[in-house]
Scaffold this motif. Structure first.
Motif, PDB file in Angstrom:
ATOM      1  N   ALA A 204       0.813  -1.216   0.000  1.00  0.00           N
ATOM      2  CA  ALA A 204       0.000   0.000   0.000  1.00  0.00           C
ATOM      3  C   ALA A 204       0.845   1.264   0.000  1.00  0.00           C
ATOM      4  CB  ALA A 204      -0.936  -0.001   1.208  1.00  0.00           C
ATOM      5  N   TYR A 208       0.025   5.110  -0.803  1.00  0.00           N
ATOM      6  CA  TYR A 208      -0.066   5.926   0.407  1.00  0.00           C
ATOM      7  C   TYR A 208       1.244   5.873   1.195  1.00  0.00           C
ATOM      8  CZ  TYR A 208      -5.050   5.487  -0.675  1.00  0.00           C
ATOM      9  OH  TYR A 208      -6.276   5.509  -1.304  1.00  0.00           O
ATOM     10  N   GLU A 231      -6.611   0.498   7.667  1.00  0.00           N
ATOM     11  CA  GLU A 231      -7.240  -0.647   7.017  1.00  0.00           C
ATOM     12  C   GLU A 231      -8.102  -0.203   5.840  1.00  0.00           C
ATOM     13  OE1 GLU A 231      -6.763  -3.789   7.344  1.00  0.00           O
ATOM     14  OE2 GLU A 231      -5.473  -3.745   9.111  1.00  0.00           O
ATOM     15  N   ASP A 232      -8.718   0.967   5.964  1.00  0.00           N
ATOM     16  CA  ASP A 232      -9.517   1.496   4.855  1.00  0.00           C
ATOM     17  C   ASP A 232      -8.628   1.806   3.651  1.00  0.00           C
ATOM     18  OD1 ASP A 232     -11.978   2.651   3.670  1.00  0.00           O
ATOM     19  OD2 ASP A 232     -10.851   4.525   3.838  1.00  0.00           O
ATOM     20  N   LEU A 233      -7.455   2.407   3.903  1.00  0.00           N
ATOM     21  CA  LEU A 233      -6.526   2.700   2.811  1.00  0.00           C
ATOM     22  C   LEU A 233      -6.044   1.407   2.145  1.00  0.00           C
ATOM     23  CD1 LEU A 233      -4.290   5.522   4.364  1.00  0.00           C
ATOM     24  CD2 LEU A 233      -6.305   5.768   2.898  1.00  0.00           C
ATOM     25  N   SER A 235      -7.498  -1.493   2.061  1.00  0.00           N
ATOM     26  CA  SER A 235      -8.572  -2.158   1.311  1.00  0.00           C
ATOM     27  C   SER A 235      -8.749  -1.538  -0.069  1.00  0.00           C
ATOM     28  CB  SER A 235      -9.882  -2.111   2.097  1.00  0.00           C
ATOM     29  OG  SER A 235     -10.372  -0.787   2.202  1.00  0.00           O
ATOM     30  N   ARG A 236      -8.525  -0.235  -0.185  1.00  0.00           N
ATOM     31  CA  ARG A 236      -8.619   0.420  -1.494  1.00  0.00           C
ATOM     32  C   ARG A 236      -7.525  -0.095  -2.436  1.00  0.00           C
ATOM     33  NH1 ARG A 236      -9.015   6.769   0.309  1.00  0.00           N
ATOM     34  NH2 ARG A 236     -10.456   6.477   2.073  1.00  0.00           N
ATOM     35  N   VAL A 237      -6.352  -0.338  -1.886  1.00  0.00           N
ATOM     36  CA  VAL A 237      -5.227  -0.771  -2.708  1.00  0.00           C
ATOM     37  C   VAL A 237      -5.428  -2.205  -3.195  1.00  0.00           C
ATOM     38  CG1 VAL A 237      -2.731  -1.197  -2.753  1.00  0.00           C
ATOM     39  CG2 VAL A 237      -3.646   0.803  -1.555  1.00  0.00           C
ATOM     40  N   SER A 239      -8.255  -3.971  -3.358  1.00  0.00           N
ATOM     41  CA  SER A 239      -9.540  -4.285  -3.976  1.00  0.00           C
ATOM     42  C   SER A 239      -9.348  -4.569  -5.460  1.00  0.00           C
ATOM     43  CB  SER A 239     -10.516  -3.116  -3.799  1.00  0.00           C
ATOM     44  OG  SER A 239     -11.733  -3.375  -4.466  1.00  0.00           O
ATOM     45  N   ASN A 245      -3.855  -1.962  -9.563  1.00  0.00           N
ATOM     46  CA  ASN A 245      -4.208  -0.674  -8.948  1.00  0.00           C
ATOM     47  C   ASN A 245      -2.978   0.207  -8.770  1.00  0.00           C
ATOM     48  OD1 ASN A 245      -6.843  -1.617  -8.764  1.00  0.00           O
ATOM     49  ND2 ASN A 245      -6.619  -2.281  -6.634  1.00  0.00           N
ATOM     50  N   HIS A 249      -2.204   3.782 -10.559  1.00  0.00           N
ATOM     51  CA  HIS A 249      -1.934   4.974  -9.745  1.00  0.00           C
ATOM     52  C   HIS A 249      -0.703   5.707 -10.243  1.00  0.00           C
ATOM     53  CE1 HIS A 249      -1.473   7.576  -6.257  1.00  0.00           C
ATOM     54  NE2 HIS A 249      -0.230   7.147  -6.142  1.00  0.00           N
TER      55      HIS A 249
END
Length: 265
Positions: A204, A208, A231-233, A235-237, A239, A245, A249
């Motif tokens: 990640a 980030y 964990e939210d960051l 999960s975006r990576v 997904s 991804n 980016h």
């Protein structure tokens, strides 16, 4: 060996050919964002889609560039020991700081065979080495006893990247200089707080870098960290597919990471 590295992608052109010149912008981007160590030619670097010759070409590129103020870790793994030896020999005389040795994929060696593989590779280098245990992808799982035996006999083994069961290592004592790395960012906070990790090999961090670095610094200082935002960051990576991804980016930033090799499309 530093406690945080970001596993960067390998740049490929539209025809999937290797584009070593694409590494420069990725390295500089990570440096600008405060990252001090990069993992080249790891899983995120699509290592096993590349030939040994292509990986040797990457080593030669980094030798020519001689990037400053960045630790370089290089992933070395092959099904055949002689191919892995070629990589390690090239790395021994290179600018690479640390060799991350992964176990052979697919063939599922015994513990004795895997230890012999590591011993052969270690006989060709004096550099710092970390081992990479990834049973989900290789079908092989190094036991803590095998790891301890290797560490006790080879002091240049300074780290261990573990995707398997971290809890089994907790009752054991490791040298002060030794770093247990969480392999990837999922359950990052738990891996440090309850899993005994002292380092992170981050995926990640490609997207980030500042947020991941700050989180790791807080955890190493034993400060309380809210797991939900990171964990939210993460999960975006992850997904869909993380490597796709990540390359999208970088490409969106004007950094030519290119495409993934099929079947990652």
């Amino acid at each position: 060996m530093k406690s945080l590295n970001v596993a960067i992608p390998t740049p490929f052109r539209e025809d999937e050919s290797l584009n070593v010149d694409g590494f420069k912008a990725i390295v500089e981007y990570q440096k600008r964002n405060g990252i001090e160590s990069l993992l080249v030619s790891g899983s995120t670097g699509e290592q096993h889609s590349m030939s040994i010759e292509e990986r040797l070409q990457i080593i030669e590129y980094f030798d020519q560039q001689r990037f400053q103020d960045i630790e370089l870790v290089f992933g070395a793994s092959a099904i055949r020991t002689r191919d892995a030896v070629r990589l390690v020999k090239a790395l021994e005389t290179s600018v690479i700081d640390v060799i991350l040795i992964g176990f052979p994929p697919y063939i599922r060696p015994t513990q004795e065979q895997a230890v012999a593989y590591i011993e052969e590779l270690l006989s060709h280098t004096t550099k710092q080495v970390a081992l990479y245990n990834n049973p989900g992808r290789t079908g092989f799982d190094l036991t803590p006893d095998s790891l301890h035996s290797l560490i006790n006999r080879y002091p240049n083994i300074v780290g261990y990247k573990e995707t398997g069961d971290l809890q089994r290592h907790l009752p054991l004592t490791y040298p002060d200089y030794f770093i247990m790395f969480a392999a990837g960012d999922v359950k990052l906070v738990d891996n440090f707080v309850t899993g005994g990790c002292k380092g992170l090999s981050s995926v990640a961090g490609n997207i980030y870098p500042q947020e991941i670095k700050h989180t790791v610094e807080q955890l190493l200082q034993h400060k309380q960290v809210d797991a939900n935002p990171v964990e939210d960051l993460v999960s975006r990576v992850i997904s869909g597919h993380a490597i796709i991804n990540i390359k999208q980016h970088y490409n969106s930033l004007g950094i030519n990471a290119g495409v993934c090799r099929a079947p990652l499309i």
